[in-house]
Design an enzyme around this catalytic site. Structure first.
Site: not given
Ligand code: 5GP
Length: 113
Positions: A29, A86, A95, A99, A101
C-alpha cells in the site's frame, strides 16, 4: 476506463508488486497503516465484494488463501495479522476495484475507527 489497480496490474503505473498468479496480484500500500500493509487484488475488476457474484466464489476464496500465504511468507503467522475488505462509503472504500488489505507487524486495535 481502468481503475488505478488495473493500471498497476498492467504495469502502467509503478507499485511494489510482491506477488502475482493467474487470478490475482499483491503490492505494498502506498500509504501503509502498519509495518506490513499489502493489498491483494483480483485481476478481474470486481468493484467491491457486495457486487461479487456466485461465479466469483472460488476467486474470493483464493484471495483469502493468498492473503494468508503472503502473511506467512512475511513472517506474520506467529504474532498474527488482520485482513480487511472495505465496501462502499461507510466501509471506507476509496478504490472501486475489490481488494483485501493485509495488515500486520504491530498490535492492531479493535473496534476500528
Ligand atoms: P480502500 O480505502 O479502497 O479500502 O483502500 C484503497 C487503498 O489503496 C488505500 O489504502 C490506499 O492507500 C491504496 N492506494 C491508493 N492508490 C494507490 C496507488 O497508486 N498505489 C498503491 N500502492 N496503493 C494505493
Amino acid at each position: 476506463m481502468k481503475t488505478i489497480f488495473e493500471k498497476i496490474r498492467d504495469g502502467e503505473i509503478p507499485a511494489d508488486v510482491i506477488y502475482r498468479d493467474e487470478q490475482c496480484f499483491a503490492f505494498r500500500d502506498i500509504s501503509p497503516q502498519a509495518p506490513v500493509h499489502i493489498l491483494i487484488v483480483p485481476n478481474k475488476p470486481i468493484p467491491r465484494v457486495g457486487e461479487a457474484e456466485p461465479g466469483d466464489q472460488a476467486l474470493l476464496g483464493h484471495l483469502l488463501l493468498t492473503a494468508a500465504k503472503i502473511a506467512s511468507d512475511l513472517g506474520l503467522s506467529e504474532n498474527g495479522f488482520r485482513v480487511v475488505i472495505n465496501n462502499g462509503p461507510h466501509g471506507g472504500e476509496t478504490v472501486p476495484h475489490l481488494h483485501v488489505h493485509l495488515l500486520g507487524g504491530r498490535q492492531l486495535t479493535w473496534p476500528p475507527g
